[in-house]
Design a protein around this motif. Structure first.
Motif, PDB file in Angstrom:
ATOM      1  N   THR B  88       0.842  -1.197   0.000  1.00  0.00           N
ATOM      2  CA  THR B  88       0.000   0.000   0.000  1.00  0.00           C
ATOM      3  C   THR B  88       0.873   1.241   0.000  1.00  0.00           C
ATOM      4  O   THR B  88       2.089   1.161   0.155  1.00  0.00           O
ATOM      5  CB  THR B  88      -0.891   0.062   1.254  1.00  0.00           C
ATOM      6  N   ASN B  89       0.232   2.394  -0.156  1.00  0.00           N
ATOM      7  CA  ASN B  89       0.968   3.665  -0.100  1.00  0.00           C
ATOM      8  C   ASN B  89       0.877   4.275   1.303  1.00  0.00           C
ATOM      9  O   ASN B  89       0.956   5.476   1.447  1.00  0.00           O
ATOM     10  CB  ASN B  89       0.416   4.633  -1.137  1.00  0.00           C
ATOM     11  N   HIS B  94      -1.803   9.729   3.520  1.00  0.00           N
ATOM     12  CA  HIS B  94      -2.560   8.591   2.975  1.00  0.00           C
ATOM     13  C   HIS B  94      -3.046   7.692   4.105  1.00  0.00           C
ATOM     14  O   HIS B  94      -2.903   6.486   4.046  1.00  0.00           O
ATOM     15  CB  HIS B  94      -1.704   7.784   2.002  1.00  0.00           C
ATOM     16  N   ASN B 239      -2.354   6.692  -7.096  1.00  0.00           N
ATOM     17  CA  ASN B 239      -1.689   6.835  -5.808  1.00  0.00           C
ATOM     18  C   ASN B 239      -2.673   7.152  -4.688  1.00  0.00           C
ATOM     19  O   ASN B 239      -2.278   7.624  -3.629  1.00  0.00           O
ATOM     20  CB  ASN B 239      -0.627   7.938  -5.941  1.00  0.00           C
ATOM     21  N   VAL B 258      -0.930  -0.236  -4.050  1.00  0.00           N
ATOM     22  CA  VAL B 258      -0.078   0.245  -5.135  1.00  0.00           C
ATOM     23  C   VAL B 258       0.733  -0.899  -5.726  1.00  0.00           C
ATOM     24  O   VAL B 258       1.705  -0.672  -6.422  1.00  0.00           O
ATOM     25  CB  VAL B 258       0.866   1.370  -4.663  1.00  0.00           C
ATOM     26  N   ARG B 261       4.868  -1.279  -6.232  1.00  0.00           N
ATOM     27  CA  ARG B 261       5.583  -0.028  -6.388  1.00  0.00           C
ATOM     28  C   ARG B 261       6.654   0.189  -5.320  1.00  0.00           C
ATOM     29  O   ARG B 261       7.748   0.665  -5.610  1.00  0.00           O
ATOM     30  CB  ARG B 261       4.611   1.147  -6.373  1.00  0.00           C
ATOM     31  N   ASN B 262       6.332  -0.173  -4.050  1.00  0.00           N
ATOM     32  CA  ASN B 262       7.324   0.028  -2.989  1.00  0.00           C
ATOM     33  C   ASN B 262       8.576  -0.797  -3.244  1.00  0.00           C
ATOM     34  O   ASN B 262       9.687  -0.361  -2.962  1.00  0.00           O
ATOM     35  CB  ASN B 262       6.734  -0.351  -1.635  1.00  0.00           C
ATOM     36  N   ASN B 478       6.956   7.016   5.849  1.00  0.00           N
ATOM     37  CA  ASN B 478       6.552   6.156   4.743  1.00  0.00           C
ATOM     38  C   ASN B 478       6.489   4.703   5.197  1.00  0.00           C
ATOM     39  O   ASN B 478       7.446   3.951   5.082  1.00  0.00           O
ATOM     40  CB  ASN B 478       7.546   6.324   3.586  1.00  0.00           C
TER      41      ASN B 478
END
Lengths: 396, 511
Positions: B88-89, B94, B239, B258, B261-262, B478
């Motif tokens: 996840t973002n 978020h 996003n 996401v 992506r990470n 993050n």
């Protein structure tokens, strides 16, 4: 069979017992998170209101630096109703969507315009200012009997003379990072974001490597070599209190320590290379309302009837030696007291930018100072890289 | 059989009954909080507790169950949770759900209409369904009852008005008294009365409604936010944010999946990748140095203090074990003081000016020194044990065969000791790879690495770098990226341990 019935009986009894002691949401309770060390003052200053209105106040010391964890705890429903944070978190709190606008609650006329500006972001005003704090210059009066330096030349020559005669080890005790070095940084022409009379005009360009700073950057290298700043960068306050450093950058939070150490000192602004005082960042400590609070109206009533009063601002600031944000309360502070001198300098200081972009600024800007202090790069080169990386990171 | 209230079996029923009802209660309140996994876990555990411990059979389950339940709760659940966060973002900005974020965007765009002074209102519940209504007189309208769903005129003969203009009673409604408001506080604060599409009345407190003009509207059918003033439309992007066609986004965003992506950003994002290589290298060097050096030191000391002729061995051994007994949180902070550059004891002792904690190389040396100090007593203990476990006959036989001290050490003692302690060394390496405490307390990962702009420090190991990404507010918290990195860390440590244990197996095969 009989026995298991007994067990079932016990089970239901236990369920009943626990059901009846499970906490019910009591009407008229506010949970407030404040900076640790301030909780007694907050309790004392709001006790009358709480008693009069039959409200239970849970004032807990849960905050320190940053946003008090609200961006994670608020949405999870684990946050307080109200919490205290410094104004530079405003942008990030608003962007995280965890605070409620207080535009219709705040009495803007009761506060300096810069403080209101500090807690405003986008369309709204999001916090109620309580106190204003900023760093200032402390001068050790037993090393410098002449008192606080009025101009930069005096500061520099006093420090270098004491160092060359072996009386002092360093000139100015300070953390070498953006917040503490800001007055020196501004003195040689640097700035974070462009501003006009303390109001920021844009975040799409930065002045961390302004053309003026580029010209003056070698001065910083010279001062570091001359031990005006301690490149160990450990903020060794004992150097100042033991008389091994004539000056120190201090905040209201340092005063207790200085008094306990028994050192004689004077608080003043940091002289600028360009005459007058260079501007440090001022921070407004403000109370914010959690968007996920279940008692917003009661919380707003508390903000209006307690937090915005002169006496409240006065009581809180008196207990942690900061300067009241409330204008009326500020007039009652003795101009010659330590708090008064912090306040006098604070009045000309620059409110710390409150935009969420500051998170990136601190990363690159502090990193550049650290690289410079540790001798990895010259001041100009460090700032040039930081400015470039910051622009990339912010997508400018 | 005589019935006894306090028999062991009844006591068992009572205790497990109370225990499982507490579990079930916790489970239901977790479910009410929509924590599905934990809620179901607690309820299932409650049922299983009763099922297992109230039956006469199930002997095995009785022993295994608590361990398995705790394993699920404290190991498997966090692992699954952070595994899920990695996709996840989850980061600052978020944290909300999508509907919370859209509510926030709409609420924050409201602008008070200053020409309209606040409108006094009263609160009432509709008797038929208990719904909360605001009762007020709005300029141009008669007496109105309204809430987020509907608005109706309530004037007429059925309504009784006091002399002060407030409503005393109205048909179909129960007027609430101020002392009842706090009971309904949550519903009241979410009231909004729409007056057409461009005006909305919102209560600002329990007395007055303020007129606002919405700045943006949301269309659920099109999943679109429209800015009323500019006419610009915003749609959800990849996003978890509302973005317009030129990529400008509205805040706050929401938590969104996401995908990988990470993980890909570990390689593709230069800001993450650049410091990562240095950090990973130091993680391994650090672990290798700690384990080998502290093992060697422990071994040498163990050999010396096993020497039969040496007196008062017990006292020496006790002294050597003290670092193990002092809470390392305390001792590390003391070490940090000792290492200070200008006033630290170590520099004063040697009349040196070594920048212990501020220079990259010296900080690394300081870290390794402190870690050895903390971990050698453990090595000393286990090697002492291993040496003492070597049967005396073997050594005697060796000396009869004419082996020198050195030879009997190299060919007999060392192989036997290593064979015994090898699994412990693998475990120590795994711990050293995750040795967060010393790094965090002694140097905080610093000094910062050149070209990393404070993101990573010279003494950061992977786990402390991960921590900084997740919780250092300067990085903007993050959590998604940090979880991805911690999974990477887990794989690394896991592979190392598997390799180490394999090697031990081959070694045992040879012996």
């Amino acid at each position: 069979m009989k026995k298991s019935r007994l067990g079932v009986g016990l089970l239901s009894a236990a369920l009943l017992a626990f059901g009846s002691i499970a906490p019910a949401q009591a009407a008229g309770t506010l949970t407030i998170w404040v900076n640790s060390g301030d909780e007694a003052a907050y309790k004392a200053a709001s006790a009358d209101w709480a008693a009069k209105n039959g409200v239970t106040l849970n004032i807990l010391a849960k905050c320190g630096l940053g946003d008090c964890g609200l961006s994670k705890l608020g949405p999870a429903g684990a946050g307080p109703d109200l919490f205290v944070a410094t104004h530079d978190n405003t942008g990030s709190l608003v962007k995280s969507g965890v605070v409620t606008s207080l535009s219709t609650v705040i009495n803007k006329a009761a506060y300096p315009a810069a403080a209101v500006e500090g807690v405003s972001f986008n369309f709204g005003t999001w916090g109620i200012p309580i106190s204003i704090s900023n760093i200032a210059l402390a001068t050790n009066l037993s090393l410098v009997p002449a008192g606080a330096p009025k101009d930069w030349a005096t500061l520099e020559s006093t420090a270098t003379k004491l160092i060359s005669s072996g009386k002092a080890d360093v000139g100015v005790v300070t953390h070498i990072d953006g917040y503490f070095m800001q007055p020196f940084f501004e003195s040689i022409g640097g700035y974070v974001f462009p501003n006009k009379n303390g109001k920021y005009t844009s975040v799409s360009s930065n002045g961390i490597y302004s053309s003026k700073l580029a010209k003056n950057a070698n001065l910083m290298d010279k001062w570091l070599a001359a031990k005006l700043f301690d490149k160990a960068n450990t903020y060794d306050a004992s150097n100042f209190t033991n008389g091994k450093a004539p000056f120190a950058i201090v905040g209201p939070w340092s005063i207790d320590g200085l008094d306990k150490a028994g050192v004689k000192y004077e608080i003043s602004g940091v002289p600028s290379l360009n005459g007058g005082y260079a501007r440090a960042f001022s921070g407004v400590s403000a109370m914010y309302l959690n968007r996920f609070s279940k008692n917003k109206f009661l919380a707003k009533q508390f903000l209006t009837e307690v937090v915005q009063t002169k006496n409240f601002s006065k009581a809180i600031t008196a207990s942690n030696s900061s300067y009241p944000a409330n204008l009326e309360a500020a007039t009652t502070v003795d101009k010659n007291s330590v708090a008064g001198k912090f306040g006098a300098y604070g009045a000309i200081c620059l409110p710390m930018p409150n935009v969420a972009e500051m998170n990136s600024v601190w990363t690159y800007w502090n990193g550049a100072f650290a690289d410079w202090a540790s001798g990895k790069s010259k001041f100009g080169d460090a700032m040039k890289t930081a400015s470039k990386n910051l622009n990339t990171s912010l997508g400018n | 059989m005589r019935f006894s209230l306090f028999s062991r079996r009844n006591l068992l029923f009572a205790l497990t009954g109370i225990f499982s009802s507490v579990l079930a209660l916790a489970g239901f309140s977790l479910l009410a909080d929509s924590s599905w996994f934990l809620g179901i876990f607690f309820i299932v555990s409650a049922l299983l507790t009763i099922r297992i411990y109230w039956a006469k059979s199930n002997i095995h389950a009785k022993y295994i169950f608590p361990g398995v339940a705790l394993l699920v709760l404290f190991h498997i659940y966090p692992a699954i949770y952070s595994g899920q966060v990695a996709f996840t973002n989850d980061s600052n900005g978020h944290q909300l759900s999508k509907s919370q974020a859209i509510d926030a965007i709409l609420e924050d765009s409201r602008i008070p209409v200053e020409s309209q002074s606040p409108v006094k209102y009263q609160l009432a519940t509709r008797i038929s369904d208990g719904e909360i209504f605001a009762i007020f007189r709005f300029p141009g309208l008669n007496l109105v009852a309204g809430n987020s769903n509907q608005m109706m005129l309530i004037g007429g003969s059925q309504t009784v008005i006091n002399s002060d203009g407030l409503v005393k009673s109205a048909k179909g409604f129960k007027i609430l008294q101020p002392n009842e408001y706090t009971l309904h506080a949550e519903q009241i604060q979410s009231l909004e009365v729409r007056l057409g599409s461009s005006q909305v009345l919102i209560p600002d407190d329990f007395d007055y409604l303020t007129l606002y003009r919405p700045g943006r509207t949301y269309s659920e059918a099109r999943d679109e936010i429209l800015d009323i003033a500019t006419g610009v439309a915003y749609h959800p992007n990849q996003n978890g944010q509302m973005a317009n066609s030129s990529g400008e986004v509205l805040y706050p965003g929401w938590k969104a999946n996401v995908g990988f992506r990470n993980f890909t950003s570990i390689i593709s994002n230069e800001e993450v990748r650049r410091p990562l290589l240095a950090v990973v290298a130091w993680t391994f060097i650090n672990a290798f140095l700690i384990v080998t050096l502290s093992f060697l030191m422990g071994l040498v000391l163990a050999l010396i203090f096993n020497f039969p002729a040496l007196r008062s061995k017990r006292i020496y051994r006790t002294i050597f074990i003290t670092p193990l007994a002092i809470p390392s949180v305390l001792s590390i902070l003391v070490w940090a003081g000792l290492f200070q550059t200008s006033n630290g004891v170590i520099n004063r002792l040697f009349h040196s000016e070594i920048p212990w904690l501020t220079d990259a190389t010296w900080a690394r040396i300081a870290i390794v020194l402190v870690e050895i100090w903390i971990s050698f007593p453990y090595m000393f203990l286990i090697t002492t044990g291993a040496i003492q476990a070597i049967p005396g006959e073997i050594l005697e036989a060796a000396s009869i065969d004419g082996a020198s001290h050195y030879k009997s050490f190299r060919l007999i003692k060392l192989p036997l000791v290593i064979r015994t302690v090898a699994p412990l060394l693998v475990a120590s390496s795994a711990m050293a790879l995750n040795n967060f405490g010393v790094i965090y307390l002694l140097t905080g990962g610093g000094p910062s690495l050149a070209n990393s702009n404070g993101n990573a420090g010279a003494t950061d190991i992977l786990i402390s770098y991960t921590y900084k990404l997740a919780f250092n507010s300067q990085e903007g918290n993050n959590y998604g990226l940090a979880s991805a990195l911690s999974i990477l860390n887990f794989i690394m440590v896991g592979l190392m341990s598997i390799y180490g244990l394999r090697r031990i197996k081959t070694m045992e095969g040879v012996n």
